[in-house]
Scaffold this motif. Structure first.
Motif, PDB file in Angstrom:
ATOM      1  N   HIS A 144      36.806 -14.744 -31.636  1.00 33.30           N
ATOM      2  CA  HIS A 144      36.804 -14.976 -30.188  1.00 33.30           C
ATOM      3  C   HIS A 144      37.071 -13.711 -29.377  1.00 33.30           C
ATOM      4  N   ALA A 145      37.240 -12.590 -30.025  1.00 34.26           N
ATOM      5  CA  ALA A 145      37.577 -11.354 -29.321  1.00 34.26           C
ATOM      6  C   ALA A 145      36.440 -10.930 -28.384  1.00 34.26           C
ATOM      7  N   ASP A 146      36.817 -10.365 -27.233  1.00 35.66           N
ATOM      8  CA  ASP A 146      35.837  -9.777 -26.331  1.00 35.66           C
ATOM      9  C   ASP A 146      36.469  -8.581 -25.633  1.00 35.66           C
ATOM     10  N   VAL A 147      35.698  -7.944 -24.748  1.00 33.96           N
ATOM     11  CA  VAL A 147      36.163  -6.711 -24.120  1.00 33.96           C
ATOM     12  C   VAL A 147      35.771  -6.712 -22.644  1.00 33.96           C
ATOM     13  N   SER A 148      36.664  -6.210 -21.804  1.00 37.45           N
ATOM     14  CA  SER A 148      36.406  -6.082 -20.373  1.00 37.45           C
ATOM     15  C   SER A 148      36.635  -4.641 -19.939  1.00 37.45           C
ATOM     16  N   LEU A 149      35.880  -4.208 -18.935  1.00 39.56           N
ATOM     17  CA  LEU A 149      35.912  -2.830 -18.457  1.00 39.56           C
ATOM     18  C   LEU A 149      36.264  -2.801 -16.975  1.00 39.56           C
ATOM     19  N   TYR A 150      37.056  -1.820 -16.582  1.00 39.53           N
ATOM     20  CA  TYR A 150      37.437  -1.650 -15.183  1.00 39.53           C
ATOM     21  C   TYR A 150      37.425  -0.154 -14.870  1.00 39.53           C
ATOM     22  N   ALA A 151      37.074   0.180 -13.614  1.00 41.60           N
ATOM     23  CA  ALA A 151      37.111   1.580 -13.201  1.00 41.60           C
ATOM     24  C   ALA A 151      37.239   1.669 -11.692  1.00 41.60           C
ATOM     25  N   GLU A 152      37.682   2.831 -11.232  1.00 39.06           N
ATOM     26  CA  GLU A 152      37.694   3.169  -9.812  1.00 39.06           C
ATOM     27  C   GLU A 152      36.944   4.489  -9.642  1.00 39.06           C
ATOM     28  N   PHE A 153      35.862   4.463  -8.868  1.00 39.22           N
ATOM     29  CA  PHE A 153      35.062   5.658  -8.606  1.00 39.22           C
ATOM     30  C   PHE A 153      35.441   6.195  -7.233  1.00 39.22           C
ATOM     31  N   HIS A 154      35.912   7.452  -7.196  1.00 37.67           N
ATOM     32  CA  HIS A 154      36.497   8.004  -5.982  1.00 37.67           C
ATOM     33  C   HIS A 154      35.575   8.931  -5.202  1.00 37.67           C
ATOM     34  N   SER A 155      34.348   9.124  -5.646  1.00 39.76           N
ATOM     35  CA  SER A 155      33.396   9.937  -4.895  1.00 39.76           C
ATOM     36  C   SER A 155      32.024   9.296  -4.988  1.00 39.76           C
ATOM     37  N   VAL A 156      31.143   9.676  -4.053  1.00 39.66           N
ATOM     38  CA  VAL A 156      29.788   9.128  -4.056  1.00 39.66           C
ATOM     39  C   VAL A 156      29.054   9.527  -5.327  1.00 39.66           C
ATOM     40  N   ASP A 157      29.251  10.755  -5.789  1.00 38.26           N
ATOM     41  CA  ASP A 157      28.590  11.200  -7.018  1.00 38.26           C
ATOM     42  C   ASP A 157      29.043  10.364  -8.214  1.00 38.26           C
ATOM     43  N   GLU A 158      30.338  10.060  -8.267  1.00 41.64           N
ATOM     44  CA  GLU A 158      30.837   9.234  -9.367  1.00 41.64           C
ATOM     45  C   GLU A 158      30.252   7.834  -9.306  1.00 41.64           C
ATOM     46  N   VAL A 159      30.163   7.277  -8.109  1.00 43.70           N
ATOM     47  CA  VAL A 159      29.575   5.944  -7.952  1.00 43.70           C
ATOM     48  C   VAL A 159      28.131   5.945  -8.426  1.00 43.70           C
ATOM     49  N   ARG A 160      27.380   6.968  -8.018  1.00 47.34           N
ATOM     50  CA  ARG A 160      25.968   7.025  -8.398  1.00 47.34           C
ATOM     51  C   ARG A 160      25.799   7.165  -9.906  1.00 47.34           C
ATOM     52  N   ARG A 161      26.654   7.975 -10.525  1.00 40.58           N
ATOM     53  CA  ARG A 161      26.575   8.100 -11.978  1.00 40.58           C
ATOM     54  C   ARG A 161      26.904   6.770 -12.648  1.00 40.58           C
ATOM     55  N   GLY A 162      27.945   6.099 -12.155  1.00 38.25           N
ATOM     56  CA  GLY A 162      28.311   4.810 -12.719  1.00 38.25           C
ATOM     57  C   GLY A 162      27.210   3.777 -12.562  1.00 38.25           C
ATOM     58  N   ALA A 163      26.578   3.756 -11.396  1.00 39.87           N
ATOM     59  CA  ALA A 163      25.499   2.802 -11.160  1.00 39.87           C
ATOM     60  C   ALA A 163      24.317   3.053 -12.082  1.00 39.87           C
ATOM     61  N   LYS A 164      24.060   4.327 -12.385  1.00 41.61           N
ATOM     62  CA  LYS A 164      22.943   4.677 -13.263  1.00 41.61           C
ATOM     63  C   LYS A 164      23.248   4.342 -14.722  1.00 41.61           C
ATOM     64  N   GLU A 165      24.454   4.666 -15.154  1.00 44.17           N
ATOM     65  CA  GLU A 165      24.798   4.493 -16.561  1.00 44.17           C
ATOM     66  C   GLU A 165      25.320   3.092 -16.883  1.00 44.17           C
ATOM     67  N   LEU A 166      25.843   2.393 -15.879  1.00 46.30           N
ATOM     68  CA  LEU A 166      26.454   1.075 -16.103  1.00 46.30           C
ATOM     69  C   LEU A 166      25.882   0.074 -15.101  1.00 46.30           C
ATOM     70  N   PRO A 167      24.581  -0.116 -15.070  1.00 44.61           N
ATOM     71  CA  PRO A 167      23.961  -0.906 -13.993  1.00 44.61           C
ATOM     72  C   PRO A 167      24.297  -2.385 -14.027  1.00 44.61           C
ATOM     73  N   GLU A 168      24.719  -2.907 -15.176  1.00 37.44           N
ATOM     74  CA  GLU A 168      24.937  -4.352 -15.285  1.00 37.44           C
ATOM     75  C   GLU A 168      26.329  -4.790 -14.855  1.00 37.44           C
ATOM     76  N   GLY A 169      27.225  -3.837 -14.590  1.00 30.53           N
ATOM     77  CA  GLY A 169      28.553  -4.207 -14.111  1.00 30.53           C
ATOM     78  C   GLY A 169      28.535  -4.548 -12.634  1.00 30.53           C
ATOM     79  N   TRP A 170      29.684  -4.948 -12.120  1.00 29.47           N
ATOM     80  CA  TRP A 170      29.818  -5.293 -10.710  1.00 29.47           C
ATOM     81  C   TRP A 170      30.574  -4.195  -9.974  1.00 29.47           C
TER      82      TRP A 170
END
Length: 211
Positions: free
Chosen positions: A33-59
């Motif tokens: 039953h094990a699973d995994v959850s991910l959390y992050a805080e992106f503090h710049s526009v460049d970081e947000v854009r990189r996250g959106a590109k590399e992790l598009p399925e997250g919220w």
């Protein structure tokens, strides 16, 4: 209702090594039953854009301005990305992020080993965590502890040393979670955390952390 407490058992500036150590501990308690959850805080526009590109399925969710909305404004009438959107739904213009940082990211209840490597590679200098839950810690009869599942978790903190993200750091920290049970300020189950770490060649290296 019970709460958990998490003890640091490994720290390294190398995120790949820290992920490997976290997985070693996670595998000790892994069950079907094990699973995994991910959390992050992106503090710049460049970081947000990189996250959106590399992790598009997250919220992704931007910050609301103080007093911008009250309870009478339904979610559907607010900018969608302040409620939560997938990566492709994020604004493209940099002015949209004014006053909206940090952008929060989460991806919940994913299959173990399906997302951890990509997340670790994509997070860059941002703060965040990988949290494996629904594990099972076995009995430790030699020290008088029964196993547990409710608070059997492993967390890898990235670029921060605390679960509240209030202390940015240049390294990564692995935490082992157990049930919190204290008496006169002493954690009764701390020896169990030491025992769990020792089973995979690790050791508790600091005080326990609560949320």
């Amino acid at each position: 209702m019970s709460n958990d407490i998490a003890y640091p058992v490994f720290r390294s500036p190398d995120p790949v090594l820290a992920l490997s150590m976290a997985r070693r501990l996670m595998e000790f308690g892994r069950c079907e039953h094990a699973d995994v959850s991910l959390y992050a805080e992106f503090h710049s526009v460049d970081e947000v854009r990189r996250g959106a590109k590399e992790l598009p399925e997250g919220w992704f969710r931007g910050q609301e301005h103080d007093g911008e909305f009250d309870d009478r404004v339904p979610f559907e009438d607010r900018p969608a990305w302040l409620v939560g959107v997938r990566g492709p739904g994020l604004p493209t213009g940099p002015t949209a992020y004014e006053g909206r940082l940090p952008v929060e990211y989460e991806s919940l209840n994913q299959a173990v080993d399906s997302v951890e490597d990509a997340f670790t590679a994509a997070i860059g200098p941002s703060v965040g965590e990988i949290n494996w839950q629904n594990l099972f810690w076995p009995d430790a009869p030699e020290i008088g502890f029964r196993g547990e599942s409710k608070h059997a978790e492993v967390t890898l903190l990235l670029n921060t040393s605390t679960r509240t993200y209030n202390e940015p750091a240049g390294d990564q920290t692995v935490l082992v979670h157990v049930r919190s049970a204290d008496s006169d300020g002493r954690q009764l189950r701390e020896p169990y955390a030491h025992w769990l770490a020792e089973q995979v060649g690790l050791t508790v290296i600091g005080p326990g952390q609560r949320l």
